[in-house]
Scaffold this motif. Structure first.
Motif, PDB file in Angstrom:
ATOM      1  N   ALA A  82      -6.093  -2.286  10.899  1.00  0.00           N
ATOM      2  CA  ALA A  82      -6.643  -2.366   9.330  1.00  0.00           C
ATOM      3  C   ALA A  82      -6.975  -1.092   8.739  1.00  0.00           C
ATOM      4  CB  ALA A  82      -7.749  -3.431   9.580  1.00  0.00           C
ATOM      5  N   ILE A  83      -7.546  -0.174   9.638  1.00  0.00           N
ATOM      6  CA  ILE A  83      -7.965   1.018   9.223  1.00  0.00           C
ATOM      7  C   ILE A  83      -6.721   1.802   8.572  1.00  0.00           C
ATOM      8  CG2 ILE A  83      -8.716   3.182   9.567  1.00  0.00           C
ATOM      9  CD1 ILE A  83     -10.987   1.680  11.239  1.00  0.00           C
ATOM     10  N   ALA A  84      -5.621   1.768   9.594  1.00  0.00           N
ATOM     11  CA  ALA A  84      -4.337   2.555   9.160  1.00  0.00           C
ATOM     12  C   ALA A  84      -3.555   1.768   8.070  1.00  0.00           C
ATOM     13  CB  ALA A  84      -3.670   2.404  10.466  1.00  0.00           C
ATOM     14  N   GLU A  85      -3.866   0.626   7.845  1.00  0.00           N
ATOM     15  CA  GLU A  85      -3.184  -0.043   6.629  1.00  0.00           C
ATOM     16  C   GLU A  85      -3.785   0.261   5.395  1.00  0.00           C
ATOM     17  OE1 GLU A  85      -3.145  -4.388   7.740  1.00  0.00           O
ATOM     18  OE2 GLU A  85      -1.219  -4.142   8.289  1.00  0.00           O
ATOM     19  N   SER A  86      -5.182   0.325   5.374  1.00  0.00           N
ATOM     20  CA  SER A  86      -6.025   0.738   4.299  1.00  0.00           C
ATOM     21  C   SER A  86      -5.653   2.337   3.862  1.00  0.00           C
ATOM     22  CB  SER A  86      -7.459   0.724   4.462  1.00  0.00           C
ATOM     23  OG  SER A  86      -8.156   1.549   5.168  1.00  0.00           O
ATOM     24  N   LEU A  87      -5.693   3.227   4.935  1.00  0.00           N
ATOM     25  CA  LEU A  87      -5.307   4.624   4.599  1.00  0.00           C
ATOM     26  C   LEU A  87      -4.055   4.970   4.114  1.00  0.00           C
ATOM     27  CD1 LEU A  87      -6.971   6.145   7.691  1.00  0.00           C
ATOM     28  CD2 LEU A  87      -7.843   6.391   5.478  1.00  0.00           C
ATOM     29  N   ASP A  88      -2.949   4.432   4.434  1.00  0.00           N
ATOM     30  CA  ASP A  88      -1.681   4.131   4.191  1.00  0.00           C
ATOM     31  C   ASP A  88      -0.847   3.071   3.990  1.00  0.00           C
ATOM     32  OD1 ASP A  88       0.794   5.569   3.418  1.00  0.00           O
ATOM     33  OD2 ASP A  88       1.195   6.328   5.522  1.00  0.00           O
ATOM     34  N   PRO A  89      -1.159   2.477   2.906  1.00  0.00           N
ATOM     35  CA  PRO A  89      -0.321   1.051   2.620  1.00  0.00           C
ATOM     36  C   PRO A  89       1.011   1.045   2.653  1.00  0.00           C
ATOM     37  CG  PRO A  89      -1.927   1.431   0.988  1.00  0.00           C
ATOM     38  CD  PRO A  89      -1.891   2.799   1.706  1.00  0.00           C
ATOM     39  N   GLN A  90       1.542   2.228   2.320  1.00  0.00           N
ATOM     40  CA  GLN A  90       3.121   2.023   2.346  1.00  0.00           C
ATOM     41  C   GLN A  90       3.759   2.336   3.819  1.00  0.00           C
ATOM     42  OE1 GLN A  90       2.484   0.897  -0.013  1.00  0.00           O
ATOM     43  NE2 GLN A  90       1.877   2.354  -1.724  1.00  0.00           N
ATOM     44  N   GLY A  91       2.982   3.172   4.444  1.00  0.00           N
ATOM     45  CA  GLY A  91       3.507   3.758   5.977  1.00  0.00           C
ATOM     46  C   GLY A  91       3.516   2.517   6.761  1.00  0.00           C
ATOM     47  N   ASP A  92       3.979   3.140   8.015  1.00  0.00           N
ATOM     48  CA  ASP A  92       4.082   2.366   9.499  1.00  0.00           C
ATOM     49  C   ASP A  92       2.810   2.240   9.853  1.00  0.00           C
ATOM     50  OD1 ASP A  92       4.652   0.760  11.449  1.00  0.00           O
ATOM     51  OD2 ASP A  92       6.349   2.239  12.221  1.00  0.00           O
TER      52      ASP A  92
END
Length: 133
Positions: A82-92
């Motif tokens: 969830a943290i990774a998705e919030s930091l970079d919504p366009q990335g993997d």
């Protein structure tokens, strides 16, 4: 070569050694291989010694690093995904999760609520990121 001829040759060699006459050293194929192998091993050992003496060594210290990172504080129910998705919504998110685990020296991908998680510098302007002091 017969036994008598070999005996005569040995006697002549011994007589030459006693009288001080120069004898010729004959090196067989096996002798050349042995001396070549010894020379190669000696050269390799010398090079290894020189390489180990000239190599720089890393040393660990108890001092903390001077580097500081921007952080994200994990909220209740948050995961690294969830943290990774919030930091970079366009990335993997898989790549960023792996990077966060490595950067923070984590054993796994679980986080606790309230835990500060260092983020890569390229995400220091992302929403929810606390800038480095």
């Amino acid at each position: 070569m017969t036994a008598i001829a070999a005996f005569d040759q040995a006697r002549d060699d011994a007589q030459g050694a006693i009288t001080g006459e120069a004898t010729h050293l004959r090196l067989t194929h096996r002798g050349r291989v042995v001396f070549g192998t010894l020379g190669t091993l000696l050269a390799a050992g010398l090079l290894a010694l020189l390489a180990s003496l000239g190599a720089t060594s890393a040393s660990a210290s108890a001092e903390q690093s001077e580097q500081s990172f921007s952080t994200v504080v994990a909220a209740p129910g948050d995961s690294l995904w969830a943290i990774a998705e919030s930091l970079d919504p366009q990335g993997d998110p898989r790549d960023l999760v792996a990077e966060l685990v490595t950067l923070n020296g984590m054993d796994g991908s679980s986080v606790q609520a309230g835990e500060s998680i260092a983020v890569p510098l390229r995400f220091s302007d992302a929403p929810g990121v606390i800038p480095a002091p």
